[in-house]
Design a protein around this motif. Structure first.
Motif, short mmCIF file in Angstrom:
data_model
loop_
_atom_site.label_atom_id
_atom_site.label_comp_id
_atom_site.label_asym_id
_atom_site.label_seq_id
_atom_site.Cartn_x
_atom_site.Cartn_y
_atom_site.Cartn_z
N PRO A 162 0.83 -1.21 0.00
CA PRO A 162 0.00 0.00 0.00
C PRO A 162 0.86 1.26 0.00
CG PRO A 162 -0.74 -1.57 1.67
CD PRO A 162 0.59 -2.06 1.18
N SER A 163 0.73 2.06 -1.03
CA SER A 163 1.48 3.31 -1.15
C SER A 163 0.95 4.06 -2.36
CB SER A 163 2.98 3.01 -1.33
OG SER A 163 3.65 4.11 -1.89
N VAL A 164 0.89 5.38 -2.25
CA VAL A 164 0.50 6.19 -3.40
C VAL A 164 1.45 5.94 -4.57
CG1 VAL A 164 0.30 8.56 -4.25
CG2 VAL A 164 -0.60 7.97 -1.99
N TYR A 165 2.73 5.80 -4.26
CA TYR A 165 3.74 5.61 -5.30
C TYR A 165 3.55 4.28 -6.02
CZ TYR A 165 8.37 4.84 -7.36
OH TYR A 165 9.40 4.55 -8.22
N TRP A 166 3.42 3.19 -5.26
CA TRP A 166 3.25 1.88 -5.89
C TRP A 166 1.92 1.80 -6.64
CZ3 TRP A 166 7.82 0.44 -6.17
CH2 TRP A 166 8.71 0.38 -5.10
N ALA A 167 0.87 2.38 -6.07
CA ALA A 167 -0.43 2.38 -6.75
C ALA A 167 -0.36 3.16 -8.06
CB ALA A 167 -1.50 2.97 -5.83
N SER A 168 0.35 4.28 -8.04
CA SER A 168 0.52 5.06 -9.26
C SER A 168 1.29 4.27 -10.31
CB SER A 168 1.24 6.37 -8.93
OG SER A 168 1.57 7.08 -10.10
N GLY A 169 2.36 3.59 -9.89
CA GLY A 169 3.14 2.79 -10.83
C GLY A 169 2.32 1.66 -11.44
N THR A 170 1.52 1.00 -10.60
CA THR A 170 0.66 -0.08 -11.11
C THR A 170 -0.33 0.45 -12.13
OG1 THR A 170 0.86 -1.25 -8.99
CG2 THR A 170 -0.97 -1.88 -10.43
N ARG A 171 -0.88 1.63 -11.86
CA ARG A 171 -1.84 2.23 -12.78
C ARG A 171 -1.18 2.60 -14.11
NH1 ARG A 171 -3.38 5.69 -9.60
NH2 ARG A 171 -2.16 7.49 -10.28
N ALA A 182 -1.57 -6.75 -23.07
CA ALA A 182 -0.94 -7.35 -21.90
C ALA A 182 -1.81 -7.14 -20.66
CB ALA A 182 0.45 -6.76 -21.67
N THR A 183 -1.70 -8.04 -19.71
CA THR A 183 -2.50 -8.01 -18.49
C THR A 183 -1.60 -7.86 -17.27
OG1 THR A 183 -4.16 -9.45 -19.50
CG2 THR A 183 -4.18 -9.30 -17.10
N VAL A 184 -2.04 -7.04 -16.31
CA VAL A 184 -1.31 -6.85 -15.05
C VAL A 184 -2.12 -7.46 -13.92
CG1 VAL A 184 -0.44 -5.16 -13.38
CG2 VAL A 184 -0.15 -4.76 -15.84
N ILE A 185 -1.48 -8.34 -13.15
CA ILE A 185 -2.11 -9.02 -12.01
C ILE A 185 -1.47 -8.50 -10.74
CG2 ILE A 185 -2.55 -11.25 -10.91
CD1 ILE A 185 -1.96 -12.49 -13.71
N GLU A 186 -2.27 -8.02 -9.79
CA GLU A 186 -1.73 -7.50 -8.54
C GLU A 186 -1.69 -8.58 -7.46
OE1 GLU A 186 -2.74 -3.52 -7.03
OE2 GLU A 186 -4.02 -3.32 -8.80
N LEU A 187 -0.56 -8.66 -6.77
CA LEU A 187 -0.39 -9.56 -5.62
C LEU A 187 0.01 -8.71 -4.42
CD1 LEU A 187 1.64 -12.44 -7.32
CD2 LEU A 187 -0.83 -12.31 -6.96
N ASP A 188 -0.72 -8.84 -3.32
CA ASP A 188 -0.50 -8.03 -2.13
C ASP A 188 0.66 -8.61 -1.32
OD1 ASP A 188 -0.56 -6.61 0.22
OD2 ASP A 188 -2.74 -6.69 0.46
N ALA A 189 1.80 -7.93 -1.33
CA ALA A 189 2.99 -8.43 -0.64
C ALA A 189 2.86 -8.31 0.87
CB ALA A 189 4.22 -7.67 -1.12
N ARG A 190 1.88 -7.54 1.36
CA ARG A 190 1.65 -7.47 2.80
C ARG A 190 0.85 -8.68 3.27
NH1 ARG A 190 1.77 -2.10 5.02
NH2 ARG A 190 3.75 -1.22 4.32
N ALA A 191 -0.08 -9.13 2.45
CA ALA A 191 -0.96 -10.24 2.84
C ALA A 191 -0.34 -11.60 2.54
CB ALA A 191 -2.30 -10.11 2.12
N LEU A 192 0.58 -11.66 1.57
CA LEU A 192 1.16 -12.94 1.14
C LEU A 192 2.60 -13.05 1.59
CD1 LEU A 192 -0.17 -12.94 -2.55
CD2 LEU A 192 -0.99 -14.42 -0.69
N ALA A 193 2.92 -14.10 2.35
CA ALA A 193 4.31 -14.41 2.66
C ALA A 193 5.00 -14.82 1.35
CB ALA A 193 4.39 -15.54 3.67
N PRO A 194 6.34 -14.74 1.30
CA PRO A 194 7.03 -15.05 0.04
C PRO A 194 6.65 -16.39 -0.57
CG PRO A 194 8.55 -13.98 1.52
CD PRO A 194 7.29 -14.18 2.29
#
Length: 370
Positions: A162-171, A182-194
């Motif tokens: 979660p960050s304005v910067y990362w959200a902007s980059g994803t957008r 091309a398709t972009v799939i988001e994975l939440d690195a806070r919710a998912l362990a490696p």
């Protein structure tokens, strides 16, 4: 912390200096190595300006404040620097922090030349007080997206926080890549362990994973997990924000940190000025300078030229942005109004997509340049 004038300059002036405030992340959770490189560039340029006679015979002085990647701390620092009478504010690496500093500088009528932050919306409304050297995120990340497409990737996962910067980059990535198939799939690195993130990558069938996360955590554990997962042996990892640029990345990851493309803002070949500055920066840092150090140097080169021609009046400094033409380490710097960008923008610094060579991880390979 401040940079003292050279003795020769100090003897020739009445004791007053021209002061520039410098915002840099020097402690965690800031990206300390980036802050150190930015400060090295700023300080080297101040030393060069003073060696050449200062600002109309007055020494240039850097008044440094550590932002520690904290927007509130940065805004408070801008208030303090304004009270101290600085002619302008320079620096900052973290985009969210630079945004807070820019908003405060705009409100106070204090010129701010942002060195490294790339967030497009650096201020909510157009301002005359703020200018920027680093390319806007939408510009650099579209070039990175072109590199992904050229490498044949059409299903791209992004591990993000979660960050304005990362959200902007994803957008930026999604809006640019979607019309191109091309398709972009988001994975939440806070919710998912490696390990769980690796499982999701396998299920998604993505061919590329972009690390839109902080360094060293969780970026380093994610890279290690992916490199050790045989199911993901063919996946490409990328880090458009530039995490692999720093020496700490190579120290922590070794060979695992190679072949992860990232953005940096350097020309394919440095000018004579750039080559001289590179040598001096290497001596200061006892390491190869990152592009962030060159951004720091160029920031002071621009401000020094403006202060020489306009004096230390803040309004005249801000009014000079559209008339700037300064030979920096990476090309001639001029500012203009770019659609969608609220500040005066150098359009553009050179952009490269590079990675660390798997055969020699301390060596960078240029994969794409514009």
């Amino acid at each position: 912390m401040s940079t003292p004038p050279s003795p020769a300059i100090a003897e020739r002036n009445d004791g007053s200096s021209v002061r520039i405030g410098a915002l840099v992340p020097l402690t965690r959770p800031g990206w300390v190595e980036a802050g150190q490189h930015l400060l090295a560039g700023l300080e080297l340029a101040v030393s060069d300006v003073n060696y050449a006679g200062g600002i109309a015979g007055r020494p240039l002085e850097l008044v440094v404040r550590d932002t520690a990647a904290d927007p509130r701390r940065a805004a408070a620092a801008v208030d303090e620097l304004a009270r101290l009478g600085v002619a302008a504010v320079a620096g900052e690496y973290h985009s969210v922090v630079a945004r807070a500093a820019a908003a405060r500088a705009d409100a106070l009528g204090l010129p701010f030349l942002c060195s490294s932050a790339v967030l497009d919306a650096l201020t909510e409304q157009p301002t005359e007080w703020v200018a920027r050297l680093a390319p806007a995120q939408s510009h650099g990340w579209r070039i990175y997206a072109d590199h992904l497409l050229g490498a044949g990737h059409s299903l791209i996962a992004v591990a993000t926080e979660p960050s304005v910067y990362w959200a902007s980059g994803t957008r930026v990535l999604r809006e640019y890549l979607a019309p191109r198939g091309a398709t972009v799939i988001e994975l939440d690195a806070r919710a998912l362990a490696p390990k769980a993130l690796c499982d999701e990558l396998v299920r998604s069938r993505a061919t590329a994973l972009l690390l839109l996360v902080g360094h060293p955590d969780p970026a380093v554990p994610i890279v290690r997990a992916v490199r050790r997962d045989q199911r993901l042996a063919e996946i490409m990892m990328g880090a458009p924000a530039g995490q692999p640029e720093c020496a700490e990345w190579a120290t922590l990851l070794g060979d695992d940190g190679a072949a992860i493309p990232f953005l940096r803002y350097l020309p394919e070949r440095l000018s004579p000025l750039g080559a001289r500055v590179e040598t001096a920066l290497r001596e200061r840092l006892a390491d190869a300078p990152s592009f962030v150090a060159f951004e720091g140097y160029d920031t002071i080169a621009v401000l020094a030229e403006v202060l020489r021609t306009q004096g230390a009046d803040r309004a005249r400094t801000a009014g000079a942005w559209p008339r700037v033409a300064v030979e920096g380490t990476r090309g001639t710097i001029r500012f203009s109004r770019v659609p969608g960008i609220s500040v005066w923008q150098w359009a553009w610094a050179p952009v490269q997509v590079v990675d660390r060579d798997p055969a020699q991880p301390d060596r960078f390979r240029i994969l794409h340049a514009e």
